[in-house]
Design a protein around this motif. Structure first.
Motif, PDB file in Angstrom:
ATOM      1  N   THR A 353     -11.829  11.956 -21.557  1.00 57.28           N
ATOM      2  CA  THR A 353     -13.006  11.484 -20.820  1.00 57.28           C
ATOM      3  C   THR A 353     -13.235   9.998 -21.067  1.00 57.28           C
ATOM      4  O   THR A 353     -13.475   9.219 -20.133  1.00 57.28           O
ATOM      5  CB  THR A 353     -14.251  12.286 -21.247  1.00 57.28           C
ATOM      6  OG1 THR A 353     -14.032  13.669 -20.974  1.00 57.28           O
ATOM      7  CG2 THR A 353     -15.490  11.798 -20.526  1.00 57.28           C
ATOM      8  N   CYS A 354     -13.162   9.603 -22.330  1.00 60.05           N
ATOM      9  CA  CYS A 354     -13.313   8.185 -22.691  1.00 60.05           C
ATOM     10  C   CYS A 354     -12.194   7.348 -22.064  1.00 60.05           C
ATOM     11  O   CYS A 354     -12.414   6.225 -21.606  1.00 60.05           O
ATOM     12  CB  CYS A 354     -13.314   8.055 -24.211  1.00 60.05           C
ATOM     13  SG  CYS A 354     -13.548   6.372 -24.814  1.00 60.05           S
ATOM     14  N   ASN A 355     -11.004   7.930 -22.018  1.00 59.94           N
ATOM     15  CA  ASN A 355      -9.855   7.245 -21.417  1.00 59.94           C
ATOM     16  C   ASN A 355     -10.114   6.929 -19.943  1.00 59.94           C
ATOM     17  O   ASN A 355      -9.798   5.836 -19.460  1.00 59.94           O
ATOM     18  CB  ASN A 355      -8.615   8.131 -21.573  1.00 59.94           C
ATOM     19  CG  ASN A 355      -7.421   7.601 -20.815  1.00 59.94           C
ATOM     20  OD1 ASN A 355      -7.010   6.460 -20.989  1.00 59.94           O
ATOM     21  ND2 ASN A 355      -6.848   8.420 -19.955  1.00 59.94           N
ATOM     22  N   LEU A 356     -10.681   7.887 -19.210  1.00 60.96           N
ATOM     23  CA  LEU A 356     -10.975   7.661 -17.792  1.00 60.96           C
ATOM     24  C   LEU A 356     -11.931   6.488 -17.592  1.00 60.96           C
ATOM     25  O   LEU A 356     -11.764   5.674 -16.685  1.00 60.96           O
ATOM     26  CB  LEU A 356     -11.559   8.922 -17.171  1.00 60.96           C
ATOM     27  CG  LEU A 356     -10.615  10.103 -16.952  1.00 60.96           C
ATOM     28  CD1 LEU A 356     -11.331  11.195 -16.165  1.00 60.96           C
ATOM     29  CD2 LEU A 356      -9.348   9.684 -16.230  1.00 60.96           C
ATOM     30  N   MET A 357     -12.931   6.414 -18.448  1.00 63.59           N
ATOM     31  CA  MET A 357     -13.893   5.318 -18.345  1.00 63.59           C
ATOM     32  C   MET A 357     -13.193   3.972 -18.525  1.00 63.59           C
ATOM     33  O   MET A 357     -13.427   3.016 -17.769  1.00 63.59           O
ATOM     34  CB  MET A 357     -14.989   5.478 -19.402  1.00 63.59           C
ATOM     35  CG  MET A 357     -16.018   4.358 -19.400  1.00 63.59           C
ATOM     36  SD  MET A 357     -17.136   4.448 -20.822  1.00 63.59           S
ATOM     37  CE  MET A 357     -16.002   4.061 -22.163  1.00 63.59           C
ATOM     38  N   LYS A 358     -12.306   3.882 -19.517  1.00 63.59           N
ATOM     39  CA  LYS A 358     -11.589   2.633 -19.769  1.00 63.59           C
ATOM     40  C   LYS A 358     -10.659   2.287 -18.620  1.00 63.59           C
ATOM     41  O   LYS A 358     -10.465   1.109 -18.287  1.00 63.59           O
ATOM     42  CB  LYS A 358     -10.807   2.740 -21.081  1.00 63.59           C
ATOM     43  CG  LYS A 358     -11.700   2.832 -22.312  1.00 63.59           C
ATOM     44  CD  LYS A 358     -10.875   2.994 -23.580  1.00 63.59           C
ATOM     45  CE  LYS A 358     -11.775   3.095 -24.803  1.00 63.59           C
ATOM     46  NZ  LYS A 358     -11.007   3.305 -26.056  1.00 63.59           N
ATOM     47  N   LEU A 359     -10.071   3.307 -18.007  1.00 64.70           N
ATOM     48  CA  LEU A 359      -9.189   3.061 -16.864  1.00 64.70           C
ATOM     49  C   LEU A 359      -9.980   2.530 -15.675  1.00 64.70           C
ATOM     50  O   LEU A 359      -9.519   1.633 -14.953  1.00 64.70           O
ATOM     51  CB  LEU A 359      -8.464   4.355 -16.479  1.00 64.70           C
ATOM     52  CG  LEU A 359      -7.407   4.850 -17.473  1.00 64.70           C
ATOM     53  CD1 LEU A 359      -6.885   6.219 -17.050  1.00 64.70           C
ATOM     54  CD2 LEU A 359      -6.252   3.854 -17.590  1.00 64.70           C
ATOM     55  N   VAL A 360     -11.171   3.069 -15.455  1.00 64.30           N
ATOM     56  CA  VAL A 360     -12.015   2.585 -14.358  1.00 64.30           C
ATOM     57  C   VAL A 360     -12.434   1.133 -14.614  1.00 64.30           C
ATOM     58  O   VAL A 360     -12.450   0.304 -13.699  1.00 64.30           O
ATOM     59  CB  VAL A 360     -13.251   3.480 -14.180  1.00 64.30           C
ATOM     60  CG1 VAL A 360     -14.214   2.875 -13.152  1.00 64.30           C
ATOM     61  CG2 VAL A 360     -12.828   4.879 -13.746  1.00 64.30           C
TER      62      VAL A 360
END
Length: 484
Positions: A353-360
């Motif tokens: 979930t945290c990874n998705l935020m960083k990708l965005v």
């Protein structure tokens, strides 16, 4: 107060002798700390002829006192008459560099390095380099029968290298380092492997590339296929750093095949260490040349049976995404990132979930709307309630990065719909999500859409749902409470 014979000039030494013989450690420590004052009172000649010999002969004290002495002597250059006489400080510091306590030896070596810069080239050769025979001792230690001694030499090799200087490094330390890299004990090879990058960085600039290519690279190639996982892992943690030292042509010709071999290594830690240091090689040759070999290694790590390995590769995903670019990421890695969201280990789902935020944050809201958000929202209908809750956690993380428009039009309706979920855990997480994304929403959405749902949840039959809904309505940390 005068000395025993009435001569005031003898007082500082006499007092120092008495104080250093006192049983009170603190008194002896205080005496050492005022050595510079005593040296000033004595003058440079008597400091050289009386004070330093006395100190050299009395190095048998408590470690705390010896540590203070080692530090003091590093600042004594002008007190002994300047660079012309600085070699007088070598005997006491040399003795301190051989005591049993490590911190004392380290401080003595630090002071020796400090005063070495004050020596003229001639004095360095005559006085400093022979330092009662450091190199024979070092050579003997590097070949000691006990592997633990050789291990300590390998572990401290960078410090030794800085202490003895470039010439001794070229003539003596390079062969010794080669032997440590080829040592029969894996622990020694591992310790030496960790020092490869630092050792190469500290080589003389005019001969650095030649030494590495002639003497070090062959050892590195052998370590890539070492029988010990620990050795290979240690090497993988530093080998990428050699690319910035050797430059593009040498990296492509000599290092790239080694990187590719390590990306296929059976040990997950080796592959992981290579991937975690990709930024080094990216600066030199770009990551595209590694991309085709990277993908299988990443996929294997992403699906590794050990969840901590999976967790580690997730943490490096934003770095990889930035280096590989959005097109490569969407084609090759997007599916992996979504698969982690339904991993059976909570820590993996949380990291994903945290990874998705960083990708965005890296690729932008438009990319998120087209690529990530639809897949995340699709999980809201998953039969597994844990996956439905992951949808809410993702929305919590993505809302700020995606902005008001995407959050209001696409995410909010899904959250509101999930307020009717049959599982209480999902419903109270809806309340928490509405509180979380409240700051992103406009006042109209808060009044007409969020408020009715929170009021409904505040009367839920489940006590937890009711509690979190009421918290969202009136909680002082909530942005929505004053609008409702």
């Amino acid at each position: 107060m005068a000395g025993a014979d009435g001569d005031d000039s003898l007082y500082p030494i006499a007092v120092l002798i008495d104080e250093l013989r006192n049983e009170d450690v603190q008194l002896r420590l205080n005496s050492i700390k005022k050595l510079s004052t005593i040296a000033l009172a004595l003058g440079v000649e008597r400091t050289r002829t009386e004070l330093l010999p006395f100190l050299t002969d009395t190095i048998y004290d408590e470690d705390e006192v010896l540590l203070a002495l080692a530090e003091q002597l590093g600042n004594f250059t002008m007190l002994v008459g300047g660079p012309e006489y600085v070699h007088c400080l070598l005997p006491p510091l040399e003795s301190l560099a051989t005591v049993e306590e490590t911190v004392v030896r380290d401080k003595a070596v630090e002071s020796l390095r400090k005063i070495s810069q004050e020596h003229s080239p001639v004095d360095l050769e005559v006085h400093f380099e022979p330092l009662t025979l450091v190199m024979p001792t070092l050579r003997q230690a590097a070949e000691d029968k006990s592997w633990r001694v050789r291990y300590m030499v390998a572990d401290k090799f960078s410090e030794l290298q800085k202490a003895v200087g470039p010439e001794i490094t070229k003539n003596d330390l390079v062969p010794a380092f080669q032997n440590l890299l080829k040592d029969c004990e894996a622990e020694v090879r591992s310790a030496a492997a960790k020092k490869i990058k630092e050792f190469c960085e500290n080589l003389p600039e005019d001969s650095r590339e030649t030494i590495i290519m002639t003497h070090i690279l062959s050892c590195v190639k052998e370590l890539v296929s070492d029988t010990s996982q620990h050795v290979k892992s240690a090497l993988a943690s530093v080998i990428m750093g050699l690319s910035t030292i050797l430059g593009k042509d040498n990296t492509v010709e000599h290092l790239l095949p080694l990187f590719l071999a390590q990306l296929k290594d059976e040990c997950p830690e080796v592959r992981l260490n290579i991937i975690s240091n990709l930024d080094c090689v990216n600066e030199v040759i770009g990551i595209r040349q590694l991309s085709q070999s990277l993908l299988p290694a990443i996929v294997e790590l992403a699906e590794d049976a050990k969840w901590r390995v999976r967790l580690a590769i997730i943490e490096y995903m934003p770095l990889l995404a930035g280096q590989l670019g959005v097109e490569f990421f969407d084609e090759k890695l997007n599916t992996l990132c979504m698969a982690w969201l339904i991993d059976h280990v909570y820590a993996i789902r949380e990291a994903a979930t945290c990874n998705l935020m960083k990708l965005v944050e890296k690729f932008g809201a438009e990319w998120a709307q087209n690529t990530i958000v639809p897949k995340v929202l699709g999980m809201a209908n998953d039969p597994n309630y844990l996956h439905r809750m992951t949808t809410l956690f993702c929305i919590n993380s993505l809302s700020e990065a995606c902005g008001q428009d995407i959050t209001t039009k696409h995410m909010l309706p899904v959250v509101l719909k999930m307020s009717n979920d049959q599982v209480a855990n999902v419903r109270f997480n809806v309340a928490k999500s509405l509180q979380k994304i409240g700051p992103v929403l406009d006042s109209n959405a808060l009044q007409t859409e969020v408020k009715p749902v929170l009021e409904k949840l505040a009367t839920d039959t489940d006590m937890d749902v009711k509690y979190f809904a009421q918290e969202a309505i009136r909680g002082k940390d909530s942005t929505v409470h004053f609008l409702l």
